[in-house]
Design a protein around this motif. Structure first.
Motif, short mmCIF file in Angstrom:
data_model
loop_
_atom_site.label_atom_id
_atom_site.label_comp_id
_atom_site.label_asym_id
_atom_site.label_seq_id
_atom_site.Cartn_x
_atom_site.Cartn_y
_atom_site.Cartn_z
N PHE A 206 0.74 -1.08 -0.06
CA PHE A 206 -0.21 0.09 0.16
C PHE A 206 1.21 1.51 0.16
O PHE A 206 0.50 2.29 -0.79
CB PHE A 206 -0.84 0.02 0.94
CG PHE A 206 -1.94 1.39 1.61
CD1 PHE A 206 -3.18 1.11 0.71
CD2 PHE A 206 -1.30 2.91 2.06
CE1 PHE A 206 -4.05 2.36 0.77
CE2 PHE A 206 -1.99 3.24 2.19
CZ PHE A 206 -3.48 3.73 1.70
N ILE A 207 1.62 1.70 0.55
CA ILE A 207 2.66 2.29 1.19
C ILE A 207 3.85 2.61 -0.27
O ILE A 207 3.74 3.72 -0.59
CB ILE A 207 3.74 2.23 2.83
CG1 ILE A 207 2.83 2.36 3.29
CG2 ILE A 207 4.77 3.75 2.25
CD1 ILE A 207 3.56 1.82 4.93
N TRP A 208 4.01 1.76 -1.32
CA TRP A 208 4.66 2.05 -2.07
C TRP A 208 3.82 2.38 -3.03
O TRP A 208 4.71 3.23 -3.86
CB TRP A 208 5.57 0.46 -1.97
CG TRP A 208 6.41 0.44 -3.37
CD1 TRP A 208 5.66 0.03 -4.88
CD2 TRP A 208 7.36 0.59 -3.64
NE1 TRP A 208 6.61 -0.13 -5.68
CE2 TRP A 208 8.01 0.52 -5.42
CE3 TRP A 208 8.27 1.08 -2.89
CZ2 TRP A 208 9.24 0.93 -5.31
CZ3 TRP A 208 9.89 1.43 -2.78
CH2 TRP A 208 10.37 0.99 -4.10
N MET A 209 2.79 1.24 -3.17
CA MET A 209 1.98 2.12 -4.38
C MET A 209 1.68 3.53 -3.60
O MET A 209 0.78 4.20 -5.87
CB MET A 209 0.82 0.99 -4.51
CG MET A 209 1.69 -0.35 -5.62
SD MET A 209 0.41 -1.44 -5.44
CE MET A 209 -0.51 -0.81 -7.11
N LEU A 210 0.70 3.34 -3.35
CA LEU A 210 0.08 5.06 -3.08
C LEU A 210 0.53 6.22 -2.26
O LEU A 210 0.22 7.69 -2.52
CB LEU A 210 -1.24 4.94 -2.02
CG LEU A 210 -2.43 3.65 -3.05
CD1 LEU A 210 -3.20 3.18 -2.24
CD2 LEU A 210 -2.72 4.45 -3.94
N VAL A 211 1.92 6.07 -1.15
CA VAL A 211 1.50 6.96 -0.24
C VAL A 211 2.45 7.68 -1.51
O VAL A 211 3.95 7.14 -1.37
CB VAL A 211 2.18 6.84 1.36
CG1 VAL A 211 2.66 7.58 2.39
CG2 VAL A 211 0.94 5.16 1.91
N PRO A 212 2.82 8.53 -1.22
CA PRO A 212 3.86 9.70 -1.52
C PRO A 212 4.43 10.46 -1.07
O PRO A 212 4.60 10.34 0.40
CB PRO A 212 3.17 10.67 -2.93
CG PRO A 212 1.59 11.16 -1.81
CD PRO A 212 1.10 9.84 -0.93
N GLU A 213 5.64 11.10 -0.92
CA GLU A 213 6.81 11.28 -0.10
C GLU A 213 6.10 13.19 0.43
O GLU A 213 6.02 13.64 -1.19
CB GLU A 213 7.63 11.86 -0.98
CG GLU A 213 9.19 11.99 0.31
CD GLU A 213 9.63 11.89 1.27
OE1 GLU A 213 8.84 12.23 3.12
OE2 GLU A 213 9.94 10.84 1.59
N THR A 214 6.14 13.15 1.05
CA THR A 214 5.88 14.76 1.34
C THR A 214 6.59 15.79 1.56
O THR A 214 6.35 16.65 2.09
CB THR A 214 4.45 14.66 1.58
OG1 THR A 214 4.55 13.92 3.70
CG2 THR A 214 3.52 13.81 2.04
N LYS A 215 8.07 14.65 2.25
CA LYS A 215 8.99 16.30 2.54
C LYS A 215 9.75 16.82 1.58
O LYS A 215 9.71 16.70 0.70
CB LYS A 215 10.01 15.28 3.21
CG LYS A 215 11.62 16.02 3.35
CD LYS A 215 12.95 14.96 3.36
CE LYS A 215 13.78 16.08 3.87
NZ LYS A 215 15.31 14.96 3.72
N GLY A 216 9.42 18.82 2.04
CA GLY A 216 9.40 19.19 1.52
C GLY A 216 8.83 20.07 0.35
O GLY A 216 9.11 20.50 -0.94
N GLN A 217 7.88 19.26 -0.05
CA GLN A 217 6.74 20.04 -0.95
C GLN A 217 5.70 20.87 -0.16
O GLN A 217 4.97 20.61 1.09
CB GLN A 217 6.23 18.33 -1.35
CG GLN A 217 6.65 17.76 -1.98
CD GLN A 217 6.11 16.79 -3.03
OE1 GLN A 217 5.22 16.88 -3.46
NE2 GLN A 217 6.54 15.21 -3.05
N SER A 218 5.24 21.97 -0.68
CA SER A 218 4.63 22.63 -0.75
C SER A 218 3.41 21.84 -0.41
O SER A 218 3.26 21.08 -1.59
CB SER A 218 4.22 23.83 -2.04
OG SER A 218 3.53 23.30 -2.87
N LEU A 219 1.60 22.59 -0.04
CA LEU A 219 0.62 21.86 -0.40
C LEU A 219 -0.02 21.53 -1.80
O LEU A 219 -0.46 20.68 -2.63
CB LEU A 219 -0.24 22.80 0.82
CG LEU A 219 -1.86 22.19 0.07
CD1 LEU A 219 -2.02 20.72 0.73
CD2 LEU A 219 -2.55 23.27 1.61
N GLU A 220 0.15 22.77 -2.79
CA GLU A 220 0.16 22.93 -3.99
C GLU A 220 0.64 22.36 -4.50
O GLU A 220 0.09 21.64 -5.36
CB GLU A 220 0.62 24.70 -4.56
CG GLU A 220 -0.85 25.83 -4.08
CD GLU A 220 0.08 26.51 -3.04
OE1 GLU A 220 1.60 25.69 -2.70
OE2 GLU A 220 0.08 26.57 -1.76
#
Length: 230
Positions: A206-220
């Protein structure tokens, strides 16, 4: 930037509960709910509440086990907080899922050996060590990061309603696991941990396929990647 924030706040004031079920938010909602299900169905709350019963079943000292267990978990959680901004959310979640799955599997194997009356002198240590392995990996990733990611992936206009659904999922599932654990453990000690190991394996996918890396990314940027917009 000011205009963007003003527009988002205006959308928030006009949003309703049903907005979070729009197609463009589908993946975001699945990720939030899925991570909370992983956090609870992996068995951490049940193992915590019934740790003494597990130690007793394995033949390990309940008092010593509880003391070491408490001292061990807190520093591991602090390590997770330190590593999250260095390594990122996704790698820690993947490592956490793998470690928890292996820990659960080895606990299940230990109880299987106990039932077969094999290596009886090693069973207490094996169970205890692998519980520490399990909770060590739980603490650095799946134990806390789902809440961090939830706060980062939901846009402002659905943050309150989606956050409510996700939190309700966590509390309800946690109660269910805590309630059911004792019955499962009495049914089959090894079977219970094999189930948790299987949940860990599915969590990895599940994590590998769906969860993105959010570190350093803006909400946009996150919304653009999650909704497929630019």
């Amino acid at each position: 930037m000011f205009q963007v924030m003003t527009k988002m706040l205006e959308e928030d004031s006009k949003s309703s509960f049903c907005d979070m079920f729009q197609k463009k938010y589908r993946r975001t909602l699945v990720i939030g709910i899925g991570l909370m299900l992983i956090q609870q169905l992996s068995g951490a709350s049940g193992i915590t509440f019934y740790s003494n019963a597990i130690f007793r079943k394995a033949g390990f000292s309940e008092r010593l086990g509880s003391m070491i267990f408490g001292v061990f978990v807190i520093p591991k959680a602090l390590i997770g907080m330190i590593l999250v901004d260095k390594w990122g959310r996704r790698p820690l979640l993947l490592a956490s899922a793998v470690g928890m799955s292996i820990g659960s599997l080895l606990i299940g194997v230990s109880f299987t050996l106990q039932e077969m009356n094999l290596l009886p002198e090693l069973i207490p240590a094996l169970v205890f060590i692998n519980i520490l392995v399990y909770f060590g990996f739980f603490a650095i990733g799946i134990g806390g990061l789902p809440w961090v990611i939830m706060s980062e992936i939901f846009p402002i206009n659905i943050k309150v309603s989606a956050g409510t659904i996700v939190a309700l999922t966590s509390w309800t599932t946690g109660w269910f696991v805590s309630y059911a654990f004792n019955f499962m453990f009495e049914w089959s000690a090894q079977g219970t941990f094999y189930i948790f190991a299987m949940v860990g394996g599915m969590s990895l996918i599940f994590i590998w396929m769906l969860v993105p890396e959010t570190k350093g990314q803006s909400l946009e940027e996150l919304q653009a990647s999650l909704t497929g917009t630019t």
